[in-house]
Design an enzyme around this catalytic site. Structure first.
Site, PDB file in Angstrom:
ATOM      1  CE  LYS A  74      -4.410  -1.852   1.246  1.00 57.54           C
ATOM      2  NZ  LYS A  74      -5.259  -2.601   2.145  1.00 57.54           N
ATOM      3  NE  ARG A 112      -8.029  -8.348   0.737  1.00 60.54           N
ATOM      4  CZ  ARG A 112      -7.329  -7.456  -0.659  1.00 60.54           C
ATOM      5  NH1 ARG A 112      -6.222  -6.690  -0.186  1.00 60.54           N
ATOM      6  NH2 ARG A 112      -8.135  -7.472  -1.700  1.00 60.54           N
TER       7      ARG A 112
HETATM    8  N1  HH2 Z   1      -7.493  -3.764   0.738  1.00 59.92           N
HETATM    9  C1  HH2 Z   1      -7.311  -3.649  -0.522  1.00 59.92           C
HETATM   10  C2  HH2 Z   1      -8.913  -4.132  -0.873  1.00 59.92           C
HETATM   11  N2  HH2 Z   1      -9.937  -5.392  -0.098  1.00 59.92           N
HETATM   12  N3  HH2 Z   1     -10.251  -6.227   1.986  1.00 59.92           N
HETATM   13  C3  HH2 Z   1      -9.753  -5.880   3.681  1.00 59.92           C
HETATM   14  N4  HH2 Z   1     -10.387  -6.775   4.708  1.00 59.92           N
HETATM   15  N5  HH2 Z   1      -8.783  -5.628   3.819  1.00 59.92           N
HETATM   16  C4  HH2 Z   1      -7.840  -4.254   3.084  1.00 59.92           C
HETATM   17  O1  HH2 Z   1      -6.691  -3.910   3.734  1.00 59.92           O
HETATM   18  C5  HH2 Z   1      -7.955  -4.529   1.394  1.00 59.92           C
HETATM   19  C6  HH2 Z   1      -9.372  -5.099   1.021  1.00 59.92           C
HETATM   20  C7  HH2 Z   1      -6.568  -3.111  -1.786  1.00 59.92           C
HETATM   21  O2  HH2 Z   1      -5.503  -4.235  -2.119  1.00 59.92           O
HETATM   22  P1  HH2 Z   1      -5.715  -3.928  -3.607  1.00 59.92           P
HETATM   23  O3  HH2 Z   1      -7.076  -5.462  -2.922  1.00 59.92           O
HETATM   24  O4  HH2 Z   1      -4.538  -5.287  -3.660  1.00 59.92           O
HETATM   25  O5  HH2 Z   1      -6.038  -3.302  -4.623  1.00 59.92           O
HETATM   26  P2  HH2 Z   1      -7.975  -2.784  -4.999  1.00 59.92           P
HETATM   27  O6  HH2 Z   1      -8.792  -2.050  -4.406  1.00 59.92           O
HETATM   28  O7  HH2 Z   1      -7.323  -1.433  -6.255  1.00 59.92           O
HETATM   29  O8  HH2 Z   1      -7.837  -3.929  -6.580  1.00 59.92           O
END
Ligand code: HH2
Length: 283
Positions: free
Chosen positions: A225, A260
């Site tokens: 992040k 995660r």
């Molecule tokens: N962060 C993201 C998405 N979902 N869910 C939970 N429970 N906690 C988190 O910190 C979290 C999440 C963001 O990361 P990512 O899925 O890699 O990115 P994007 O939202 O751009 O798909």
């Protein structure tokens, strides 16, 4: 170290003995660190199988980016992205699959093809979400987000970020239990980067051990992040491995139950070492 058991349909995730890993599988063109890499279903399934082999305890399949500034994806597009991938993964691996969605209609379709967990970054704002989870026995991640992805990073403010996020999560646990969801199905997440400045993220991570007082498993998603980029000067999210390892090691040492992560193999090696030092009675 005994911890809570997280009940997710046919799966029971035992917390406490070791840090569990939730592998991120973004079936999207625009996720912040891996957008486009797994939009093709074949590539997504192959990545899911790889993450399971590398030691993921849960696979989290998402079809909508929630990065800062992201627009909403039409529901049929989200369904088309996640449902076929979950359907295939359920047949190929024996780990619980979670669906990263804020829509009950998508969660329902995912559960129908075998998903066991709903990872909801809005902590069940959709009025149908809690009854769906209650009726299906799915696990539910309740995450804190300030506002909406589109605007959440525009000057987020708190008087006491740790107290406010913790009491929000306590309220959402209360709402879920009042709707008939067993406490043992729930997991909470402070939502690193979701309407938080660097300082807010650091305060939440510093105090993360206190979130265990909520008496449900605690999940944290620091992987790749922006706060890691800010601390390390690494611009490209895909190159934030060492910074992610630092945050993951801290979480494991503080007793976080689930982290995660995108880089499952590397983070498995990190938590294996931290768990051996910090947690007694490893399984
Ligand atoms: N962060 C993201 C998405 N979902 N869910 C939970 N429970 N906690 C988190 O910190 C979290 C999440 C963001 O990361 P990512 O899925 O890699 O990115 P994007 O939202 O751009 O798909």
């Amino acid at each position: 170290m005994e911890g809570p058991v997280w009940r997710c349909r046919a799966h029971e995730l035992r917390c406490g003995g070791r840090t569990l890993l939730m592998g991120v599988l973004n079936v999207t063109p625009d996720s912040f660190s891996d957008g486009g890499a797994f939009l093709d279903p074949e590539a997504a399934v192959a990545q899911g199988v790889r993450m399971a082999e590398e030691g993921a305890d849960v696979l989290d399949v998402g079809g909508e980016s929630t990065r800062p500034g992201a627009d909403e994806v039409p529901v049929d597009v989200e369904l088309d992205r996640v449902v076929p991938v979950i359907e295939r993964l359920v047949k190929e691996i024996d780990r619980p699959i979670s669906v990263d969605t804020r829509r009950a209609i998508v969660a329902r379709a995912a559960i129908e093809v075998g998903a066991s967990i709903v990872n909801d970054v809005t902590a069940a704002r959709d009025p149908e979400m809690l009854t769906l989870v209650r009726d299906t026995g799915a696990g539910l991640v309740l995450m804190h987000m300030l506002g909406e992805p589109k605007t959440m990073q525009v000057d987020p403010r708190y008087d006491d970020v740790v107290g406010e996020v913790r009491s929000f999560l306590a309220d959402r646990i209360g709402a879920a239990v009042a709707a008939g969801v067993p406490r043992s199905s729930l997991c909470v997440d402070p939502g690193i980067g979701f309407g938080k400045t660097l300082e807010h993220n650091l305060l939440l991570l510093r105090a993360i051990g206190t979130f265990r007082e909520l008496r449900v498993p605690v999940l944290v998603g620091p992987s790749r992040k922006r706060f890691i980029g800010e601390l390390t000067g690494v611009e490209n999210p895909a190159e934030r491995l060492e910074g992610t390892a630092g945050a993951v090691a801290w979480c494991a040492a503080q007793g976080v139950d689930v982290v995660r992560v995108h880089d499952v193999g590397a983070m498995r090696r990190v938590v294996d070492v931290v768990d051996a030092i910090a947690r007694k009675g490893r399984r």
